[in-house]
Design a protein around this motif. Structure first.
Motif, PDB file in Angstrom:
ATOM      1  N   GLU A   1       0.806  -1.225   0.000  1.00 19.36           N
ATOM      2  CA  GLU A   1       0.000   0.000   0.000  1.00 19.36           C
ATOM      3  C   GLU A   1       0.838   1.273   0.000  1.00 19.36           C
ATOM      4  OE1 GLU A   1      -0.360  -2.398   2.322  1.00 19.36           O
ATOM      5  OE2 GLU A   1      -2.090  -3.431   1.438  1.00 19.36           O
ATOM      6  N   CYS A   2       2.064   1.203   0.528  1.00 18.97           N
ATOM      7  CA  CYS A   2       2.828   2.441   0.717  1.00 18.97           C
ATOM      8  C   CYS A   2       4.321   2.165   0.578  1.00 18.97           C
ATOM      9  CB  CYS A   2       2.524   3.031   2.089  1.00 18.97           C
ATOM     10  SG  CYS A   2       3.388   4.579   2.456  1.00 18.97           S
ATOM     11  N   LYS A   3       5.019   3.144   0.017  1.00 12.05           N
ATOM     12  CA  LYS A   3       6.477   3.068  -0.079  1.00 12.05           C
ATOM     13  C   LYS A   3       7.064   4.467   0.069  1.00 12.05           C
ATOM     14  CE  LYS A   3      10.377   1.705  -3.016  1.00 12.05           C
ATOM     15  NZ  LYS A   3      10.816   1.118  -4.306  1.00 12.05           N
ATOM     16  N   ILE A   4       8.086   4.584   0.915  1.00 12.37           N
ATOM     17  CA  ILE A   4       8.812   5.840   1.096  1.00 12.37           C
ATOM     18  C   ILE A   4      10.287   5.560   0.829  1.00 12.37           C
ATOM     19  CG2 ILE A   4       9.413   7.690   2.686  1.00 12.37           C
ATOM     20  CD1 ILE A   4       6.850   7.123   4.204  1.00 12.37           C
TER      21      ILE A   4
ATOM     22  N   ASP B   1      -2.733   4.832  -5.567  1.00 17.20           N
ATOM     23  CA  ASP B   1      -2.557   5.390  -6.914  1.00 17.20           C
ATOM     24  C   ASP B   1      -1.856   6.736  -6.905  1.00 17.20           C
ATOM     25  OD1 ASP B   1      -3.848   3.201  -8.011  1.00 17.20           O
ATOM     26  OD2 ASP B   1      -5.830   4.139  -7.851  1.00 17.20           O
ATOM     27  N   PHE B   2      -1.472   7.209  -5.733  1.00 15.19           N
ATOM     28  CA  PHE B   2      -0.815   8.511  -5.626  1.00 15.19           C
ATOM     29  C   PHE B   2       0.695   8.321  -5.550  1.00 15.19           C
ATOM     30  CE2 PHE B   2       1.093  11.834  -2.980  1.00 15.19           C
ATOM     31  CZ  PHE B   2       0.736  12.957  -3.694  1.00 15.19           C
TER      32      PHE B   2
END
Length: 204
Positions: free
Chosen positions: A139-142, A181-182
């Protein structure tokens, strides 16, 4: 037909080659291969390209990547923190007898009787970066990439070939954030350096 090689390199796992007991893997790469920092603004893949190329996708027009060496590996497991150390030869004017003894210094002061280019004229680039991924899931990656670059160009042209040399240092930081999607990204860099220009004897 003139054959040329666009990309040719060998990669060695140092853990096995040197019998190192490191838990994380470290690699050594040598040959001609692509390498870029961040989004390619400070250092990109472009090296040997057609002279008339204009565009935003240099990788598709590169005839050959720069010859170089790379030491890469993982500092924190699961690729949370990786590193790359890179060195490339941009121009080599000491690779043949003719190149070393080519008379390019005749217009410079004190070289009336010593006009040969000389040995050791080598343009090279050194670069290093850390690839830090503190968060990575479906869901998320930094991702953050601090980097540094040093370029030593010993043969430039202001009026005649070889009349100047320059040293350039670049410090930068790139980053990306992805969630669903952002996606957003950034890159900032700061250059420091100098250029030295030789005096010309204009008597003919």
């Amino acid at each position: 037909i003139v054959p040329f090689v666009r990309e040719l390199w060998g990669e060695f796992l140092l853990n096995d080659l040197l019998h190192l007991g490191f838990e994380n893997k470290h690699y050594f790469t040598m040959g001609i291969f692509p390498f870029s920092l961040g989004r390619g603004i400070s250092l990109g893949d472009a090296y040997a390209m057609p002279p008339d190329f204009i565009g935003w996708d240099p990788a598709s027009a590169v005839n050959q990547y720069a010859p170089g060496f790379k030491l890469a590996g993982t500092l924190i497991a699961d690729h949370v923190l990786d590193y790359d150390l890179y060195a490339a030869i941009d121009d080599n004017f000491s690779d043949s007898f003719n190149a070393v003894n080519l008379k390019t210094q005749g217009q410079f002061y004190g070289h009336r009787f010593n006009q040969a280019r000389g040995f050791g004229i080598l343009d090279y680039t050194l670069a290093g970066r850390l690839k830090w991924t503190p968060v990575e899931s479906k869901e998320c990656k930094i991702y953050f990439e601090p980097y540094a670059l040093f370029a030593d160009v010993r043969s430039q042209r202001v009026e005649v070939p070889g009349d100047s040399s320059s040293k350039l240092g670049t410090f930068g930081l790139a980053g990306e954030f992805m969630k669903g999607d952002f996606e957003a990204g950034f890159e900032i860099a700061h250059n420091i350096g100098r250029q030295r220009v030789k005096g010309l004897d204009r008597n003919v």
